[in-house]
Design an enzyme around this catalytic site. Structure first.
Site, short mmCIF file in Angstrom:
data_model
loop_
_atom_site.label_atom_id
_atom_site.label_comp_id
_atom_site.label_asym_id
_atom_site.label_seq_id
_atom_site.Cartn_x
_atom_site.Cartn_y
_atom_site.Cartn_z
N SER A 276 70.00 28.76 51.39
CA SER A 276 70.11 29.00 52.83
C SER A 276 69.26 27.99 53.60
O SER A 276 68.33 27.39 53.06
CB SER A 276 69.66 30.42 53.17
OG SER A 276 68.25 30.48 53.26
N LEU B 111 74.43 37.89 54.44
CA LEU B 111 75.64 37.38 53.78
C LEU B 111 75.97 38.30 52.61
O LEU B 111 75.16 38.48 51.71
CB LEU B 111 75.40 35.95 53.30
CG LEU B 111 76.47 35.30 52.43
CD1 LEU B 111 77.79 35.17 53.18
CD2 LEU B 111 75.99 33.93 51.95
N GLU C 85 66.70 33.75 50.81
CA GLU C 85 66.63 32.31 50.52
C GLU C 85 67.92 31.76 49.93
O GLU C 85 68.27 30.60 50.17
CB GLU C 85 65.46 32.03 49.57
CG GLU C 85 65.28 30.56 49.25
CD GLU C 85 65.01 29.72 50.49
OE1 GLU C 85 65.48 28.56 50.53
OE2 GLU C 85 64.33 30.21 51.42
N PHE D 195 70.21 34.88 53.96
CA PHE D 195 71.37 35.39 53.23
C PHE D 195 71.32 36.87 52.91
O PHE D 195 72.19 37.38 52.21
CB PHE D 195 71.61 34.54 52.00
CG PHE D 195 72.20 33.18 52.32
CD1 PHE D 195 72.65 32.90 53.61
CD2 PHE D 195 72.29 32.20 51.36
CE1 PHE D 195 73.19 31.66 53.92
CE2 PHE D 195 72.83 30.96 51.66
CZ PHE D 195 73.28 30.69 52.94
N CYS E 267 66.36 42.96 49.97
CA CYS E 267 65.80 41.75 50.57
C CYS E 267 64.87 41.02 49.59
O CYS E 267 64.77 39.79 49.62
CB CYS E 267 65.00 42.10 51.82
SG CYS E 267 65.89 43.07 53.04
#
EC number: 3.5.3.15
Length: 662
Positions: A371, A411, A352, A408, A644
């Protein structure tokens, strides 16, 4: 020495002009010359310096008391070094001669009013404005560079629904601390400023990206007025009698992006506003650069660990939260639990948002990048994280929904690296996408453009489209080390796992089973796994994908093989995409030397999980502490792991971004 417009002289009447101290005024001595004049001389008040500007190859400088020739190759420039006390109190006299030995044929007079008009900002990057310091118009990178810096005013100092940058009125005095100071000097005779007005201006594009507040002292919010911004790009400054300096505060309204380099300019012009005049007397300009959004790598100390409380068919994840609490305590890190009411049962808090920060000489604060995935956690960053000295930024995808690669978990950022002769003191951003020159999934352009535009963490695009979820955190992570390198890159490795299992088989442990200790999960022996041709084929494919990324990472981050640690991990293909066969151990949360690693439930040999033991043997000699945590039901089975399902806010870099050279 900058020069203004030329002032024409007349033999019939004195000329009058306004000049700015320290700025040259060109005096036109040729427009009105007495008949027969061949030479001239210039004299003036003691506060006025007189300069003869000429080309030595065309004009010879007169010796001793000799006069200057009336030659168009000779210019006269005068500079006042003191502010006038009264109108026209400085004098310049030009005398014209027929020859060196005769009396003057005629005289021209120029009366000057000298004022101090300048726009000053923190060009020295000390956090304070220093008058007349350096080149204000040009912004230069590097430790010897100069130029002022703006923060995007993206926090929320007073309770409300939006960031402060949306407010055209000051809502709290604390908000001024997020802005960059700017001082307008306008010293001179009060009578002059009745007809000559300082005008502050920005170009139309720049005015949409900055806000300027004029301060008139006091502690009342009404003493601060926005004078430039999206609604107005020009402001005639209201100078009070006797006022020498006027304080302004400047805020950024937009981060650098594809259509915005980050540079913004402001100018002040002294304008003669008398009827039929409107003459521009002088202009001074300053340039700001908007501070970029900066990510922090795993090597930075953790400050806060975020995790979601959720409930599903397996019950609540309270045990996982308890494990996270213990891990945070060991790492001396604050735990922040996002309750179900706020996450709407969305556990993927890494996907998120991404924590970063912005930095200026006078102020720094964290900024969360929200995000575009917009699932259950879509309001959390805006409603619960945005606040005083905690900023918010997002990028929305127009005309299409977000793909999985826009989350993300896809990322990341490397620690600081050196690649050849190029330094990346803030590391390099890593994102995942499709294989070069092939079709497939990529992170949305609007997000990629934003990341590239920040300039200080030049992004590297890796190949992650081979994974079902498609995130870089599924096959790589960075951990801090205490040696000279300072970190290691961890890569998931099917080859390392198969090699480990082969060794255990040869040691006589072929019947030891993967997933031992897990209910409702079929156990598979080492022998069975090694004999599975489909799993071996899938592993070979995945290893090729990871090896391709390995070479890119070595090249783009300047790494050698000794900087990389292979973590045993198996994947299997579901259709064309890969998923982790057992909990993906590189998808860990890094809190200093403490690593929260997904428990792999590997084969038990001599009472210990051989996968855990292998990972410990690889990482603990580096000074790290491996803490294996069960995430199987609540995360792994839903195609995610600990990284995650967590997020970490970290300490900003000590290195100041403006000292880098992108």
């Amino acid at each position: 020495m900058a020069s203004q417009r030329a002032v024409q002289l007349s033999l019939r009447k004195p000329a009058h002009a306004v000049c700015v101290i320290g700025v040259g005024t060109l005096v036109d001595v040729y427009s009105d010359v007495p008949k027969g004049a061949k030479t001239f001389e210039v004299s003036g008040s003691s506060e006025v310096k007189i300069y003869m500007v000429y080309d030595p190859s065309r004009v010879a400088e007169p010796a001793g008391p000799a006069h200057w020739p009336l030659d168009a190759n000779v210019d006269v420039v005068v500079v006042a070094d003191t502010v006038s006390k009264n109108l026209h109190d400085l004098k310049v006299k030009v005398s014209y001669f027929k020859s060196q030995d005769t009396a003057a044929l005629a005289h021209s007079l120029l009366y000057l009013t000298a004022v101090d008009v300048s726009l000053d900002v923190d060009t020295g990057r000390t956090g304070k404005v220093k008058k007349g310091s350096g080149d204000k118009k040009n912004w230069r990178w590097g430790s010897g560079g100069s130029g002022a810096i703006l923060l995007v005013n993206c926090d929320r100092d007073v309770h409300g629904s939006r960031e402060d940058l949306h407010d055209s009125h000051l809502r709290s005095l604390e908000d001024l601390q997020d802005m960059s100071p700017m001082v307008l000097s306008c010293d001179g005779p009060d009578d002059l400023f009745k007809s000559h007005k300082p005008v502050l201006k920005a170009s139309l594009p720049d005015s949409r990206r900055l806000g300027v507040f004029c301060a008139r002292g006091g502690t009342s919010l009404s003493n601060y007025k926005q004078v430039l911004g999206p609604r107005h790009n020009s402001y005639e400054v209201e100078r009070h009698p006797g006022e020498r300096d006027i304080q302004f505060y400047v805020e950024g309204l937009a981060f650098p992006d594809a259509s915005f380099s980050g540079l913004l300019s402001l100018s002040v012009s002294l304008v003669d506003t008398r009827p039929l005049s409107e003459v521009l007397v002088f202009t001074d300009s300053v340039t700001f650069r908007v501070a970029p959004w900066i990510m922090t790598p795993n090597t930075q100390p953790p400050l806060e660990l975020y995790v979601c409380s959720v409930t599903d068919m397996h019950g609540s994840n309270d045990k996982f939260l308890e494990d996270m609490s213990h891990l945070a305590t060991k790492a001396n890190c604050k735990l922040v639990v996002c309750p179900r009411l706020e996450n709407r049962n969305d556990r993927w808090i890494q996907d998120e948002m991404e924590f970063g920060y912005i930095d200026a000489p006078h102020k720094s604060f964290p900024v969360v990048f929200d995000s575009p995935r917009n699932r259950g956690l879509r309001d959390f960053a805006l409603k619960k994280i945005l606040g005083p000295d905690f900023g918010y930024v997002t990028r929305e995808i127009q005309f299409a929904g977000a793909s999985g690669l826009d989350s993300f978990g896809n990322l990341d950022v490397s620690p600081p690296v050196r690649v050849g002769n190029t330094e990346y003191p803030l590391g390099r951003i890593l994102i995942g996408g499709n294989f070069p020159k092939s079709s497939g999934r990529r992170m949305a352009r609007v997000v990629r453009d934003f990341l590239h535009a920040q300039q200080v963490q030049a992004p590297v695009e890796l190949y992650s489209d081979w994974l079902s979820v498609g995130h870089v955190d599924e096959f790589l992570s960075f951990v801090p080390t205490s040696d000279q390198k300072g970190f290691r890159l961890l890569l998931a490795s099917p080859s390392a796992c198969l090699q480990l299992f082969q060794e255990k088989k040869e040691e006589g442990y072929g019947e030891a089973k993967q997933f031992d200790g897990l209910k409702h999960k079929t156990k598979r022996s080492i022998n069975d796994i090694l004999a599975d041709r489909h799993l071996r084929r899938d592993s070979a494919h995945v290893q090729k994908c990871i090896d391709w990324n390995r070479e890119v990472l070595k090249q783009e981050l300047g790494l050698s093989e000794s900087d990389i640690v292979d973590i045993p991990q198996l994947f299997f293909l579901k259709g064309a995409y890969a998923e982790a066969f057992f909990p993906d151990m590189v998808n860990m949360v890094v809190l200093g030397k403490y690593l929260g690693i997904p428990k792999p439930f590997g084969p038990i040999i001599n009472g210990r999980c051989c996968l855990e033991e292998k990972v410990r043997s690889l990482l603990e000699p580096l000074g790290l502490r491996c803490v294996f945590i069960d995430d199987f039901l609540f995360y792994h089975q839903l195609l995610g792991e600990i990284h995650c399902g967590t997020n970490v806010r970290r300490k900003p870099f000590a290195f100041r971004w403006w000292n880098s050279v992108p």
